[in-house]
Design a protein around this motif. Structure first.
Motif, PDB file in Angstrom:
ATOM      1  N   THR A   2       0.876  -1.142   0.099  1.00  0.00           N
ATOM      2  CA  THR A   2      -0.046  -0.050   0.040  1.00  0.00           C
ATOM      3  C   THR A   2       0.794   1.331  -0.083  1.00  0.00           C
ATOM      4  O   THR A   2       2.141   1.110   0.053  1.00  0.00           O
ATOM      5  CB  THR A   2      -0.796   0.300   1.297  1.00  0.00           C
ATOM      6  N   PHE A   3       0.184   2.509   0.062  1.00  0.00           N
ATOM      7  CA  PHE A   3       0.857   3.644  -0.202  1.00  0.00           C
ATOM      8  C   PHE A   3       1.777   4.016   1.039  1.00  0.00           C
ATOM      9  O   PHE A   3       2.943   4.401   1.196  1.00  0.00           O
ATOM     10  CB  PHE A   3      -0.205   4.888  -0.277  1.00  0.00           C
ATOM     11  N   LYS A   8       7.285   9.070   3.040  1.00  0.00           N
ATOM     12  CA  LYS A   8       7.878  10.299   2.596  1.00  0.00           C
ATOM     13  C   LYS A   8       6.572  10.673   1.648  1.00  0.00           C
ATOM     14  O   LYS A   8       6.030  11.760   1.478  1.00  0.00           O
ATOM     15  CB  LYS A   8       9.076  10.601   2.089  1.00  0.00           C
ATOM     16  N   PHE A   9       6.519   9.893   0.649  1.00  0.00           N
ATOM     17  CA  PHE A   9       5.504   9.737  -0.323  1.00  0.00           C
ATOM     18  C   PHE A   9       4.218   9.888   0.090  1.00  0.00           C
ATOM     19  O   PHE A   9       3.365  10.904  -0.343  1.00  0.00           O
ATOM     20  CB  PHE A   9       5.607   8.738  -1.450  1.00  0.00           C
ATOM     21  N   TYR A  10       3.610   9.161   1.112  1.00  0.00           N
ATOM     22  CA  TYR A  10       2.421   9.056   1.728  1.00  0.00           C
ATOM     23  C   TYR A  10       2.113  10.358   2.448  1.00  0.00           C
ATOM     24  O   TYR A  10       1.095  10.906   2.500  1.00  0.00           O
ATOM     25  CB  TYR A  10       2.290   7.749   2.478  1.00  0.00           C
ATOM     26  N   ASP A  11       2.999  11.086   3.357  1.00  0.00           N
ATOM     27  CA  ASP A  11       2.876  12.026   4.095  1.00  0.00           C
ATOM     28  C   ASP A  11       2.768  13.239   3.182  1.00  0.00           C
ATOM     29  O   ASP A  11       2.029  14.185   3.590  1.00  0.00           O
ATOM     30  CB  ASP A  11       4.177  12.086   4.987  1.00  0.00           C
ATOM     31  N   SER A  12       3.593  13.401   2.114  1.00  0.00           N
ATOM     32  CA  SER A  12       3.606  14.351   1.444  1.00  0.00           C
ATOM     33  C   SER A  12       2.118  14.532   0.752  1.00  0.00           C
ATOM     34  O   SER A  12       1.574  15.493   0.507  1.00  0.00           O
ATOM     35  CB  SER A  12       4.618  14.347   0.199  1.00  0.00           C
ATOM     36  N   LEU A  13       1.700  13.508   0.231  1.00  0.00           N
ATOM     37  CA  LEU A  13       0.289  13.373  -0.689  1.00  0.00           C
ATOM     38  C   LEU A  13      -0.923  13.707   0.370  1.00  0.00           C
ATOM     39  O   LEU A  13      -1.722  14.472   0.176  1.00  0.00           O
ATOM     40  CB  LEU A  13       0.209  11.970  -1.125  1.00  0.00           C
ATOM     41  N   LEU A 201       5.818  15.839  -5.369  1.00  0.00           N
ATOM     42  CA  LEU A 201       5.506  14.355  -4.800  1.00  0.00           C
ATOM     43  C   LEU A 201       6.443  13.549  -5.579  1.00  0.00           C
ATOM     44  O   LEU A 201       6.720  12.486  -5.023  1.00  0.00           O
ATOM     45  CB  LEU A 201       4.121  14.166  -5.570  1.00  0.00           C
ATOM     46  N   GLN A 202       6.929  13.674  -6.687  1.00  0.00           N
ATOM     47  CA  GLN A 202       8.092  12.684  -7.290  1.00  0.00           C
ATOM     48  C   GLN A 202       9.179  12.901  -6.331  1.00  0.00           C
ATOM     49  O   GLN A 202       9.840  11.559  -6.155  1.00  0.00           O
ATOM     50  CB  GLN A 202       8.339  13.306  -8.587  1.00  0.00           C
ATOM     51  N   ALA A 203       9.509  13.996  -5.817  1.00  0.00           N
ATOM     52  CA  ALA A 203      10.824  14.022  -5.145  1.00  0.00           C
ATOM     53  C   ALA A 203      10.569  13.246  -3.721  1.00  0.00           C
ATOM     54  O   ALA A 203      11.389  12.647  -3.157  1.00  0.00           O
ATOM     55  CB  ALA A 203      11.171  15.268  -4.770  1.00  0.00           C
ATOM     56  N   ALA A 204       9.267  13.481  -3.141  1.00  0.00           N
ATOM     57  CA  ALA A 204       8.913  12.679  -1.927  1.00  0.00           C
ATOM     58  C   ALA A 204       9.000  11.175  -2.265  1.00  0.00           C
ATOM     59  O   ALA A 204       9.651  10.427  -1.270  1.00  0.00           O
ATOM     60  CB  ALA A 204       7.637  13.098  -1.264  1.00  0.00           C
ATOM     61  N   ALA A 205       8.543  10.836  -3.509  1.00  0.00           N
ATOM     62  CA  ALA A 205       8.587   9.182  -3.665  1.00  0.00           C
ATOM     63  C   ALA A 205       9.970   8.732  -3.749  1.00  0.00           C
ATOM     64  O   ALA A 205      10.209   7.556  -3.329  1.00  0.00           O
ATOM     65  CB  ALA A 205       7.714   9.025  -4.904  1.00  0.00           C
ATOM     66  N   GLN A 206      10.961   9.696  -4.487  1.00  0.00           N
ATOM     67  CA  GLN A 206      12.386   9.095  -4.399  1.00  0.00           C
ATOM     68  C   GLN A 206      12.989   8.995  -3.442  1.00  0.00           C
ATOM     69  O   GLN A 206      14.054   8.230  -3.212  1.00  0.00           O
ATOM     70  CB  GLN A 206      13.023  10.250  -5.271  1.00  0.00           C
ATOM     71  N   GLU A 207      12.346   9.668  -2.106  1.00  0.00           N
ATOM     72  CA  GLU A 207      13.304   9.403  -0.809  1.00  0.00           C
ATOM     73  C   GLU A 207      12.720   8.072  -0.123  1.00  0.00           C
ATOM     74  O   GLU A 207      13.521   7.507   0.547  1.00  0.00           O
ATOM     75  CB  GLU A 207      12.391  10.414  -0.049  1.00  0.00           C
TER      76      GLU A 207
END
Length: 241
Positions: A2-3, A8-13, A201-207
């Motif tokens: 899941t997300f 990092k991605f989930y929190d940013s979203l 969001l892409q930057a958060a996912a990359q973390e």
């Protein structure tokens, strides 16, 4: 997966999605549910209540199944919209949504957690239904919704058999595509007061992981959820007397 596996991605979203608690978001969820139910209504749905009554079900039990089904749209529709926003941004699309964010006037009360028939508790007949669901839907898992419906095994086996006919029959793919398109249109129209961008969001996912990995998970969720919405609506329509 899941997300939440990508914090990092989930929190940013999540933290930038102020529309979630607004009237416009509630309206979008309602519109998406209406679309899913309209599309499910185009598929053949043999009523199942008379069969349950012949099996010895009383009035209370079908009502409990209906209540259990009703619990899922409130969770599924917001998740469809969130997954759609995430997919669009990760793919590089803009989120141009504008408009006012009026707080939702009526609060959503959290219901009791559904009782699930987890696979390791299922008897052989229910385990066979789970295997058929995975094979028919092309999944490696069984959604929570189905685990909850399987709390009533003698209901769920014939209910799934009817749903399987619809899933493998004409019109189903078009129904899912219609819900998918509706989710995209509704998601893009949601206000974006925090100005969440594709780059952020892409930057958060990359973390969290390789961007393609996160995107593949998001795409999978975002494509599967409209089908789940149609399926739950189909099962709900079967219970109408």
């Amino acid at each position: 997966m899941t997300f939440a596996h990508y914090p990092k991605f989930y929190d940013s979203l999540w933290t930038t999605l102020e529309p979630v608690g607004s009237e416009v978001f509630a309206s979008a969820c309602g519109s998406l549910r209406d679309t899913a139910e309209a599309e499910a209504g185009k598929l053949a749905q043999p009523g199942i209540v008379p069969r349950l009554e012949r099996m010895g079900y009383g009035r209370r039990e079908p009502d409990e199944i209906r209540a259990g089904n009703e619990a899922f749209p409130d969770g599924n529709m917001p998740y469809v919209l969130l997954a759609t926003v995430a997919r669009l941004l990760l793919e590089g699309h803009d989120w141009p949504g504008q408009g006012l964010l009026e707080p939702r006037q009526t609060s959503v009360l959290a219901g009791d957690r559904p009782v699930l028939m987890d696979a390791h508790h299922a008897d052989a007949s229910t385990a066979a239904v789970y295997a058929d669901i995975r094979e028919t839907l092309g999944l490696s898992f069984v959604n929570t919704d189905y685990l909850a419906f399987a709390r009533w095994p003698s209901y769920f086996a014939p209910a799934w058999a009817n749903l399987k006919v619809a899933v493998t029959g004409p019109g189903y793919a078009d129904a899912v595509r219609t819900v998918h398109r509706a989710a995209t249109d509704l998601a893009l129209a949601l206000p974006n007061p925090a100005g969440l961008t594709s780059g952020v969001l892409q930057a958060a996912a990359q973390e969290d992981a390789e961007p393609d990995e996160v995107l593949s998970v998001v795409r999978l969720c975002q494509w599967l959820l409209p089908g789940l919405a149609v399926n739950v609506a189909f099962l709900r329509a079967q219970l109408v007397e």
